[in-house]
Design an enzyme around this catalytic site. Structure first.
Site, PDB file in Angstrom:
ATOM      1  NE  ARG A 115      -2.202  -5.056   9.358  1.00  0.00           N
ATOM      2  CZ  ARG A 115      -2.599  -5.924   8.448  1.00  0.00           C
ATOM      3  NH1 ARG A 115      -1.702  -6.556   7.705  1.00  0.00           N
ATOM      4  NH2 ARG A 115      -3.871  -6.166   8.257  1.00  0.00           N
ATOM      5  CD1 TRP A 148      -2.469   1.755   0.391  1.00  0.00           C
ATOM      6  CD2 TRP A 148      -2.716   1.244   2.568  1.00  0.00           C
ATOM      7  NE1 TRP A 148      -3.486   2.537   0.911  1.00  0.00           N
ATOM      8  CE2 TRP A 148      -3.659   2.231   2.230  1.00  0.00           C
ATOM      9  CE3 TRP A 148      -2.677   0.759   3.875  1.00  0.00           C
ATOM     10  CZ2 TRP A 148      -4.548   2.760   3.174  1.00  0.00           C
ATOM     11  CZ3 TRP A 148      -3.556   1.270   4.803  1.00  0.00           C
ATOM     12  CH2 TRP A 148      -4.489   2.254   4.447  1.00  0.00           C
ATOM     13  CG  HIS A 197      10.901  -5.913   5.059  1.00  0.00           C
ATOM     14  ND1 HIS A 197       9.764  -5.153   5.163  1.00  0.00           N
ATOM     15  CD2 HIS A 197      10.584  -6.929   4.205  1.00  0.00           C
ATOM     16  CE1 HIS A 197       8.811  -5.688   4.392  1.00  0.00           C
ATOM     17  NE2 HIS A 197       9.287  -6.750   3.807  1.00  0.00           N
ATOM     18  CE1 TYR A 243      -2.595  -2.191   6.102  1.00  0.00           C
ATOM     19  CE2 TYR A 243      -4.265  -2.408   7.806  1.00  0.00           C
ATOM     20  CZ  TYR A 243      -3.829  -2.672   6.525  1.00  0.00           C
ATOM     21  OH  TYR A 243      -4.610  -3.411   5.670  1.00  0.00           O
ATOM     22  NE  ARG A 260      -4.926 -12.233   5.412  1.00  0.00           N
ATOM     23  CZ  ARG A 260      -5.778 -12.199   6.445  1.00  0.00           C
ATOM     24  NH1 ARG A 260      -6.756 -13.071   6.510  1.00  0.00           N
ATOM     25  NH2 ARG A 260      -5.641 -11.299   7.411  1.00  0.00           N
ATOM     26  CE  LYS A 261     -11.019 -12.036   6.299  1.00  0.00           C
ATOM     27  NZ  LYS A 261     -11.412 -12.361   7.681  1.00  0.00           N
TER      28      LYS A 261
END
Ligand SMILES: Nc1ncnc2c1ncn2[C@@H]1O[C@H](COP(=O)(O)OS(=O)(=O)O)[C@@H](OP(=O)(O)O)[C@H]1O
Length: 338
Positions: A164, A84, A142, A230, A296-297
């Site tokens: 997150r 995102w 990362h 997030y 995913r969701k």
């Protein structure tokens, strides 16, 4: 470049690459290691659990990356909204070059447009040519703060950090590794993953060191490190798009704001829009990985559907201890938030 000079450069780089590969092999054998979900290892290097896949790339990145003051580095723990953030940063920085109707994001996944320094760029080539990318160059990693090359820390480049809540992140990671696990490797249960998390054994972790490293840096250098969560972005994305653009040095003009450009970018990069693009439904990364594994969701609080109270209590208690006194808290979703 003349042909003989070019050949000499290529030969000396190949020699250097071979020497470095030998050095990595020797170094890696001296490091503590633990089994990872993919059948490879996590190696404890400079206090960070590095996946075998990105180890060589990380060291080349640390040694060779030449930062520009105008660079923007997007940094996340895995499964925190990297896909995102990359889409948003790319759309913001490139809005002068492409209208959204012709955006490269329509045909390429954002990981392709904003590559990882350790997984992609320096993994593929220890001496990549990054000079011809137009400014601001946007990269991602990362890597924990403590392991960043000092050139990044000492330069005027911008760092955007996105994290997150650990419960949703863990559930997201569990689904992700479930899709990518080689058939020959046994599946990891949620119980096992929680246990690994609590022992600090997460890729690029311990997780709390990752979030705290950037939290402290953002407190000390707010103009250099923008710290995002997030959950806040899910609640209110439009103001985040503006903040991101300001921070990256590409603020929206009044005209752009009046034309609704901020809202357009926010909605273009929304989960529902990106997930349904053909490239993200059926496309593949050059490594063969399906782009749809990154979608995913995209919800806050989905952990409540997967983690039992014992797992939650164990992770929460540990996080409370680790974050104590920092002034930082996570937003865990509707169930426990005030
Ligand atoms: N546009 C957009 N908006 C909101 N959320 C999004 C978006 N794109 C991806 N996602 C969700 O982010 C999770 C994947 O995290 P990352 O992108 O950090 O994964 S990775 O580290 O790059 O592999 C993963 O979360 P879960 O759905 O909870 O598994 C994705 O669905």
């Amino acid at each position: 470049m003349e042909k003989t000079t070019e050949t000499a450069t290529v030969n000396s780089q190949t020699g250097e690459e071979e020497r470095m590969r030998d050095e990595y092999q020797k170094l890696i054998q001296t490091l503590p290691k633990e089994s990872n979900w993919d059948g490879g290892y996590l190696y404890l290097y400079q206090g960070c659990w590095c996946p075998s896949l990105s180890f060589q790339g990380l060291i080349s990145f640390q040694r060779h990356f030449q930062v520009d003051d105008t660079d923007v580095i997007l940094i996340t723990p895995p499964k925190s909204g990297t896909t995102w953030l990359k889409a948003l940063a790319f759309a913001i920085a490139n809005r002068m070059h492409y209208p959204l109707s012709q955006s490269p994001l329509l045909t390429s996944n954002s990981h392709h447009l904003v590559p990882f320094l350790e997984f992609n760029i320096y993994h593929e080539n220890p001496f990549p040519n990054l000079e011809n990318i137009h400014s601001p160059r946007i990269f991602s990693t990362h890597t924990p703060y403590a392991l960043l090359p000092s050139s990044i820390k000492d330069s005027k480049c911008k760092i955007v950090y996105l994290c997150r809540n650990p419960l949703d992140r863990l559930v997201s990671y569990w689904h992700f590794i479930g899709k990518l696990r080689p058939e020959t490797v046994e599946a990891i249960s949620l119980d096992q993953l929680v246990d690994m998390f609590c022992r600090g054994l997460t890729a690029h972790g311990p997780f709390w060191d990752h979030v705290m490293g950037y939290w402290k840096a953002s407190q000390e250098m707010p103009n250099k490190v923008l710290y995002l969560q997030y959950e806040d972005m899910k609640v209110e994305i439009v103001s985040h798009v503006k903040t991101l653009a300001d921070f990256m040095g590409c603020p929206f003009s009044l005209d752009e704001e009046k034309q609704g450009m901020v809202e357009e970018i926010a909605s273009f990069c929304s989960f529902d829009n990106l997930k349904d693009l053909e490239v993200n439904k059926t496309g593949k990364f050059h490594t063969g990985k399906q782009n749809n594994v990154f979608f995913r969701k995209g919800e806050v609080g989905d952990w409540a559907n997967y983690l039992n109270p014992t797992m939650v209590e164990r992770m929460e208690k540990l996080m409370e201890e680790k974050l104590e006194g920092s002034g930082f808290t996570f937003k865990r979703g509707f169930i426990y938030d005030d």
